[in-house]
Each structure stands twice: as C-alpha cells, then as structure tokens.
Design an enzyme around this catalytic site. Sequence first.
Site, PDB file in Angstrom:
ATOM      1  N   HIS A 146       3.638  -2.235  -1.388  1.00  0.00           N
ATOM      2  CA  HIS A 146       2.414  -2.268  -0.589  1.00  0.00           C
ATOM      3  C   HIS A 146       1.210  -2.698  -1.423  1.00  0.00           C
ATOM      4  O   HIS A 146       0.481  -3.618  -1.055  1.00  0.00           O
ATOM      5  CB  HIS A 146       2.171  -0.888   0.032  1.00  0.00           C
ATOM      6  CG  HIS A 146       0.755  -0.652   0.442  1.00  0.00           C
ATOM      7  ND1 HIS A 146       0.183  -1.279   1.520  1.00  0.00           N
ATOM      8  CD2 HIS A 146      -0.225   0.104  -0.111  1.00  0.00           C
ATOM      9  CE1 HIS A 146      -1.079  -0.908   1.627  1.00  0.00           C
ATOM     10  NE2 HIS A 146      -1.349  -0.068   0.647  1.00  0.00           N
ATOM     11  N   PHE A 147       1.020  -2.063  -2.589  1.00  0.00           N
ATOM     12  CA  PHE A 147      -0.260  -2.373  -3.237  1.00  0.00           C
ATOM     13  C   PHE A 147      -0.227  -3.648  -4.066  1.00  0.00           C
ATOM     14  O   PHE A 147      -1.275  -4.098  -4.506  1.00  0.00           O
ATOM     15  CB  PHE A 147      -0.865  -1.162  -3.966  1.00  0.00           C
ATOM     16  CG  PHE A 147      -0.083  -0.581  -5.091  1.00  0.00           C
ATOM     17  CD1 PHE A 147       0.185  -1.307  -6.224  1.00  0.00           C
ATOM     18  CD2 PHE A 147       0.366   0.737  -5.024  1.00  0.00           C
ATOM     19  CE1 PHE A 147       0.888  -0.750  -7.274  1.00  0.00           C
ATOM     20  CE2 PHE A 147       1.074   1.294  -6.064  1.00  0.00           C
ATOM     21  CZ  PHE A 147       1.337   0.549  -7.192  1.00  0.00           C
ATOM     22  N   HIS A 148       0.947  -4.231  -4.272  1.00  0.00           N
ATOM     23  CA  HIS A 148       0.900  -5.579  -4.842  1.00  0.00           C
ATOM     24  C   HIS A 148       0.470  -6.608  -3.790  1.00  0.00           C
ATOM     25  O   HIS A 148       0.035  -7.695  -4.135  1.00  0.00           O
ATOM     26  CB  HIS A 148       2.232  -5.971  -5.488  1.00  0.00           C
ATOM     27  CG  HIS A 148       2.403  -5.366  -6.845  1.00  0.00           C
ATOM     28  ND1 HIS A 148       2.955  -4.137  -7.036  1.00  0.00           N
ATOM     29  CD2 HIS A 148       2.051  -5.813  -8.089  1.00  0.00           C
ATOM     30  CE1 HIS A 148       2.953  -3.847  -8.333  1.00  0.00           C
ATOM     31  NE2 HIS A 148       2.407  -4.849  -8.992  1.00  0.00           N
TER      32      HIS A 148
ATOM     33  N   TYR B  97     -11.123   0.595  -2.396  1.00  0.00           N
ATOM     34  CA  TYR B  97     -12.147  -0.200  -1.708  1.00  0.00           C
ATOM     35  C   TYR B  97     -13.120  -0.807  -2.702  1.00  0.00           C
ATOM     36  O   TYR B  97     -13.722  -1.844  -2.449  1.00  0.00           O
ATOM     37  CB  TYR B  97     -12.850   0.635  -0.628  1.00  0.00           C
ATOM     38  CG  TYR B  97     -11.875   0.890   0.477  1.00  0.00           C
ATOM     39  CD1 TYR B  97     -11.520  -0.152   1.341  1.00  0.00           C
ATOM     40  CD2 TYR B  97     -11.216   2.095   0.611  1.00  0.00           C
ATOM     41  CE1 TYR B  97     -10.557   0.027   2.292  1.00  0.00           C
ATOM     42  CE2 TYR B  97     -10.251   2.287   1.572  1.00  0.00           C
ATOM     43  CZ  TYR B  97      -9.923   1.235   2.410  1.00  0.00           C
ATOM     44  OH  TYR B  97      -8.957   1.407   3.338  1.00  0.00           O
TER      45      TYR B  97
ATOM     46  N   HIS C 232      -8.622   7.122  -3.783  1.00  0.00           N
ATOM     47  CA  HIS C 232      -8.624   6.247  -2.620  1.00  0.00           C
ATOM     48  C   HIS C 232      -9.823   5.309  -2.581  1.00  0.00           C
ATOM     49  O   HIS C 232      -9.655   4.111  -2.465  1.00  0.00           O
ATOM     50  CB  HIS C 232      -8.422   6.957  -1.286  1.00  0.00           C
ATOM     51  CG  HIS C 232      -8.164   5.920  -0.246  1.00  0.00           C
ATOM     52  ND1 HIS C 232      -6.973   5.271  -0.156  1.00  0.00           N
ATOM     53  CD2 HIS C 232      -8.990   5.303   0.622  1.00  0.00           C
ATOM     54  CE1 HIS C 232      -7.061   4.313   0.741  1.00  0.00           C
ATOM     55  NE2 HIS C 232      -8.268   4.304   1.240  1.00  0.00           N
TER      56      HIS C 232
ATOM     57  N   ARG D 143       9.768   4.705  -7.181  1.00  0.00           N
ATOM     58  CA  ARG D 143       8.865   3.912  -8.008  1.00  0.00           C
ATOM     59  C   ARG D 143       8.829   4.525  -9.405  1.00  0.00           C
ATOM     60  O   ARG D 143       9.426   5.570  -9.643  1.00  0.00           O
ATOM     61  CB  ARG D 143       7.469   3.897  -7.403  1.00  0.00           C
ATOM     62  CG  ARG D 143       6.792   5.246  -7.458  1.00  0.00           C
ATOM     63  CD  ARG D 143       5.442   5.262  -6.778  1.00  0.00           C
ATOM     64  NE  ARG D 143       4.407   4.593  -7.579  1.00  0.00           N
ATOM     65  CZ  ARG D 143       3.090   4.773  -7.404  1.00  0.00           C
ATOM     66  NH1 ARG D 143       2.668   5.592  -6.455  1.00  0.00           N
ATOM     67  NH2 ARG D 143       2.219   4.141  -8.132  1.00  0.00           N
ATOM     68  N   ARG D 144       8.130   3.893 -10.339  1.00  0.00           N
ATOM     69  CA  ARG D 144       7.873   4.462 -11.653  1.00  0.00           C
ATOM     70  C   ARG D 144       9.132   4.953 -12.344  1.00  0.00           C
ATOM     71  O   ARG D 144       9.170   6.078 -12.859  1.00  0.00           O
ATOM     72  CB  ARG D 144       6.927   5.658 -11.537  1.00  0.00           C
ATOM     73  CG  ARG D 144       5.589   5.300 -10.990  1.00  0.00           C
ATOM     74  CD  ARG D 144       4.666   6.470 -10.923  1.00  0.00           C
ATOM     75  NE  ARG D 144       3.283   6.035 -11.093  1.00  0.00           N
ATOM     76  CZ  ARG D 144       2.249   6.844 -11.067  1.00  0.00           C
ATOM     77  NH1 ARG D 144       2.402   8.112 -10.899  1.00  0.00           N
ATOM     78  NH2 ARG D 144       1.033   6.375 -11.232  1.00  0.00           N
TER      79      ARG D 144
END
Lengths: 189, 571
Positions: free
Chosen positions: B382-384, B235, B231, B445-446
């Site tokens: 989300h993370f794209h 950041y 996580h 996913r994946r």
Amino acid sequence: MHVHDYEKLWLGASLLLIVGFISTIVYGAVGAGVVMVNDEGGQVNPSELGNTTGFDDPGVTKVGPGEYEVHIVAMQFAFRPGTVELPANSTVTFYVTSRDVVHGFQVVGTNANTMVIPGEVSKLTVEFDDPGEYGIVCHEYCGSGHHGMASELLVKEPSNFTMQDDTQTQTGGNGTTNATATATGGESA
Amino acid sequence: MLPDNSFLIQYPHVSRVVRSLFLTAFVAFGVGALMGLFQALHRTNVLRLFDSTDYYTLLTLHGVLLAIVFTIFFLAGVFAWANTRSLDRPPVSKPFTWFWVAAMSLGTTMAGVSILGGLIPASDISADVLFTFYAPLQAHPLFYIGLALFIVGTWLAGIDWFRQFLAWRSENPGERIPLQSFMVLTTMLMWFIATMGVAVEVVVFLIPWSLGLMPAPNPLLTRTLFWFFGHPVVYFWLMPAYLLWYTVLPKISGGRLFSDPLARVVFVLFLLLSTPVGIHHQYVDPGIAEGFKFIAMTNTMFLLLPSLLTAFTVVASIEHGARQRGGTGYFGWLKALPWRDPAFTGMALAGLMFAAGGFSGMVNAGMNINYLVHNTIWVPGHFHLTVGTAVALTFMAGSYWLVPRITGRELYSRPIGLFQVVLWFIGMVFMSAAMHRGGLAGIPRRTAEPQYSQIAFETVAGSVGNLRLQMAFGGVLLFVSALLFLVNVGLTAMNNKPARGLDAALPPALSGPEQSPTILDNLKLWALIAVVLVILAYSLPLYSIVQGAGLYPAGHEASPAVIAPLLEVIA
Ligand code: HEM
Ligand SMILES: [Cu+2]
Ligand SMILES: [Cu+2]
C-alpha cells in the site's frame, strides 16, 4: 462561495461513499459481530509472568463445552507454547502477552491477528469450525531473530483430540509438527 | 540568458537553499533505494548479500532515509521555493534559514551514523529499531537526539516561512494569502500539531531512558504518541506533492487550476483531520477500547474527502489544459496532453498510482477488515503506492521542472527522464501488486526470510514463488529507475547549457480566491479547531492508557541491553 455543479455532484458522491464505508463497518461490528481487540485483557507485569495466573503455565484450558482458553507468551524469539492443539468446532479465546518487546501474533490465513505489547494482554476470540493446520507468525519486528519467530496451531477432529497435559515443560527445538500431546517450544532462530 | 523574472535571478539565495536541501534529499534517496534493492532481493531469496540478522539495519536505513529524510528535505526545498515565489519576497533572515537547514542536516547525520553503527559489530552504537522505534526496543541515544534535532529543524523552517508571510502581510494588509503560501502555512500548522506526539515521546521518554536516567516508559503510551505523529506525517509527505499537482501540473499541461477555493478547502480539511486519526494504526492493539478505535475510523473515512476532491480538481485542471491545447471529445482530450514531458507524465502516473493506493488504503482503514491485512506485506504494498510513488514519483517529476529553475541549467535529457518515470511506474506495478497479493496470503512485512518451516502461505491465484519473483523484478526496475533519475539530475546540475523559458509566473485559477469567503484564510481559527479536535480525539485514550499501566510500569527492560547508562559511564 462559488462551487461548480460538477464539483457539487462529486462532493455528494464522495460523501455517499464515505458514509457507505462507515455503514459497512458498523454492519461488520453489529451484524456480523466482529469485535476489535480492546482493553478487556487488562495489564500484567512482563517480568512477573511466571507468577501470573494463566501465563505461569501457558497453554490450552477447557472452560466449557466446546470452549477453550489459550494463554500464549511471546518472547524474543518464540511463542510459548510452541504448538497449540485444539479440537474443531470450538470457540477459543486467546490471551497473548509479551515478556520483553513488542511482538505480533497472527494465525496465518485467518483474521486472528493482534499486536502483542509487553504489559498488556491481547484478548481475542476465534471460532475454529474445521480441522486444519495453521501457522502462527510474529508479524512485528522484535529484534535480529524476528524472522525465526513462528509456531503452529493444529485443529484436530474432535474424536482425535485429547487435552494436553497441563503441567508440560517447555523444551527447545524448532517447533516441528509433532502430533503427540506434548508441546515443543518454538525457539527456532 | 535567464529572463529577469526567473526565480534564480530574483532569489539567488533561496535558490541556493533549495539546492542544498535537494542535494541531501537525493543522496538519501539514492542510498535508500539501494537498501530497497537489497531488501527486495534478500527477502525473496533471489540474492543474499547480507546476513538475515543485518536485514533490519538495512530496513531501518531504508525507512528512515526514504520516509523521513528524502521526503522532508524535498518538502523543505519545495516549500522554501513556493513560499518565496508566491509571496514574492525573500525570507526575513538568511542566517536563520541556514540555521534550520543545519539543524535538520546535523540531526539526520546523527541518526544516520547511529543506524550504520549496527553494521559494525565492534561499535556499541546501533539503532536497529526501524523507523517506528517502538520501545522497549532501544536505539543508541544518538539516534533519538538526532531525530529530535531534525524535528526542531523542521519547526524552525516553519517559523521561517511564517515570518516571511507576516512580513508580506504587513505590506499587503487585507489581501488574500497567495495560494502556494496558503498551502505551505496550513501544512506547517498541521505539522506543529502532529509533531507534538513524537516530540513528547522522544524528548520526555526515549532520550532520558536511552541515557539510563529514567526507567522504561509504558510501551503502549509511546506507541500511541508515535502514531499521533505517524499518521499526519503521511499527509506531510503528501502535501508538497499536492502543492505541485494543484499549482504546477495545470501550468505544465497548458491550462489553469480549476478552483482556487476548493484547493484551500482541501488544505484546511487536512489541517483539521490529519491528526485525530492516528489510532487507526492501532486497530489491533490491546489496551485501547473499541470505541476509541471506532472514532478514529470515522475520522479516517472523512479524511478521504479532501483526497477525493483533489482527484476531481486535478483531473479537471488537466482536462482544461488539454482543451486549451486543442484536445476535444469525451476522452480524446487525453491525446492532447504533453506526454513527452517527463514532468507531466511522471505526475500523471503518480496520480494514477495514488488512486490505486487510495483503494488499498480504504481496505486498511476498514476497521474490521484490517484484521486480515494488519502487518502483512500488503501494508508496504500500500504505501509504496502512496508515499513510494504518488509522493516520490511526483518529487522526481517535479524535479525535472524545478531543478532547472533553481540551477539555471537545462534538463540534461528529457528522453531519459521520460523513460525513468515510466520505468518507476512499471516497477511499482510489479512490486506493489505482488506485495498486496502476498499480504492476502498472510506473508508478514518486516521479515528477512521468505519461508517459515511451520507455515505454508497460500495465495488465491498463482504461486508464492511467483509472487516473490515479481517482487524482486519490480524492485530491480525501481532501483534502475532511481539510478537514472539521479544521473539525469546530476548531469543537469553540471550542464553548461542555460535553461530556457523559466518564467516564474503560474497561471491564475479559473475560479479565483475572490470566489471564496475570507474566513478560509483565517489560519488562527483553523489551527484552534484542529487543536480542539486533537484534544477530543486523544485525551480520553491517553488518559485511559496511563490509567492502565502508568507512565513507567514495572518490569520493562530495554532490548538490546547493550547501552551502558550514562550515569554508569560517568561514575
Ligand atoms: C528502489 C525503490 C524501492 C524498493 C526496491 C523498495 C523495497 C522495499 C521493500 C522490499 C520493503 C519491505 C521490507 C519488509 O517489510 O521486509 C520496503 C519497505 C519500506 N519502504 Fe521501500 N522500496 C523502494 C522505495 C521506497 C520509497 C521511494 C519509499 C518512500 C519514500 C519507501 C519507503 C518504505 C518504507 C517506509 C518501508 C517500511 C520500512 C519498515 O517496515 O520499517 N520505499 N521497501
Ligand atoms: Cu516477535
Ligand atoms: Cu517478531
């Protein structure tokens, strides 16, 4: 420290939002009764599942009126049993574990979703109110055949439902729909 | 000629370091983007150039090159520039700087080679483990050793920046830490703490295991150690983007940072809260009590605070800039912004996407609603938006501003730059929206395959086939955009025109650091509190995981079982 009025306002609103989110989750847990997968399932030896009660003969067991337990073994690249049949209006507790690597288990289109970690047992309780056919998919990468790892869950009218033979044997095959009482393995690659 | 106060003239050596770091970052970006294109076309059945079994090799390469190599090499370049610029003094030792650059590069090469080995059936080398490498899936030892070396390189980089800071401190006792340096140092403190998890995982467990010296470790334990790091690393990706938003974006938009104290508070909050939240990636893991998940959830929600504060400060600073440029009205000021500048427009669009990504992230963070989306393609959706756009697009936009400063060459083409950043935005709208909706339909996913014989995915609106096309289309636009970026930057580096107007100074904040209490600059204090919070959040879960199955539980075997243990090879 100098903080501008607008900043203070924004800070207050942000904190309110955060507390609001936490409250909805607390409500989900306490009010709506959503329980997270936790450590209740305990541990097993992944190489000794054949000698572990429940996982030695994975499948459906009736434990009370309208209450069932389902043991499922995940492995590269199939679930056993390959098809799970249950009656509607039942409360079902799944016990899922892995014989080899990390897998995933999701009943597609529902919130029955857990990681499957070798050595750990995922325990989750789900209610099936209506008849229907669901796919079960391995949603964690588990090796080069991962995309072939899926199976089925058939929720039947209670009147059409008969308990599967508890001493079923696993066979290969691609886990296609088969409304007989025997499960077929889901070793599609 | 470049002005005397330009960065390149003042710090030619640091400029060279930054150029070399950026070069690696951009090569990784290019190869990673190509893999992204293959994935987007393959898993939607639009164009299949590889076997589905090779899909995961490409995906490992995509994840590692983009999420680890591109992001962190670019970060190192930005931090080397920012720390030097804001302290106005060079690093203490040139050989030391090149040493960590070499360590990071060598580690990357080792990991990259081991992944590519997976495409060559004749080699025993492979690392088809994705960037999360959950044991007992096993990679070649080269992969883990490369990774460890890379991490050590980043630690040395952090030490380099701290030494530079301490040298500055001895010359400037009692002064406030310059803002950019403050951001670099707090981020690196966070990184030292966060990487403890993955360092223990890799060095204590995975390397000895992959060499055949030790038995398989407890998979839940290594997974938990991974997310201890997994996580905060998000950041770590984000902080250089924040640094650019806080310190460069106001200048580009013609104004000044709204509040220096608030910027410091935000970075301190990230240092404190980034690590004790990792268990939120394990909401649906067995073997972890619900209480621990609840604590991680609460911390996660509070971690929203620094990002919400950032949204305020950044927008306020941009608005100030617009008003300096003559903008007026409630929203009319938006028209006064430099929209023709790709550096500005890219960062602004990146910020906009981050807001969207923040909302889908709040859904992920909502512990019980996570059941619905966990490990579906919603998650890459989300993370794209976050790392794939808020971070990556800011890096691209920032490059248009920074590359002329470290090469002394004029940006090759502003119009191409502008087109490219807008294209990325549009491509991502298509790909990410389709991924989010596909995730709600339960598509995992994946996975290399769009369809499963036993499963019908049902969308709320529109057909699954349609979603697949949108995803592939978005992927193509993104790839074209990435290519244009690389061409534009490449041609800039070869441009014979010298850059103009490269004043190194950044405008001071509207509310300066003197408005905040000096305790904010007490890095030791914040580091100590951060460590205490991590101990509070992790000691009981780790203890109970080890209590459960032990460190080396019986019955676990590596997969694939192809790596001959070292001892056998020697014997
Ligand atoms: C050309 C642009 C890109 C395209 C077309 C693209 C496409 C994709 C696709 C289709 C997936 C999903 C694969 C799957 O789950 O089966 C994926 C995964 C991923 N992408 Fe990208 N992507 C792009 C850029 C980026 C960037 C810029 C980043 C980060 C800086 C990034 C980071 C990731 C990561 C971390 C994953 C997850 C890998 C995993 O699950 O192990 N991508 N990408
Ligand atoms: Cu699996
Ligand atoms: Cu799988």
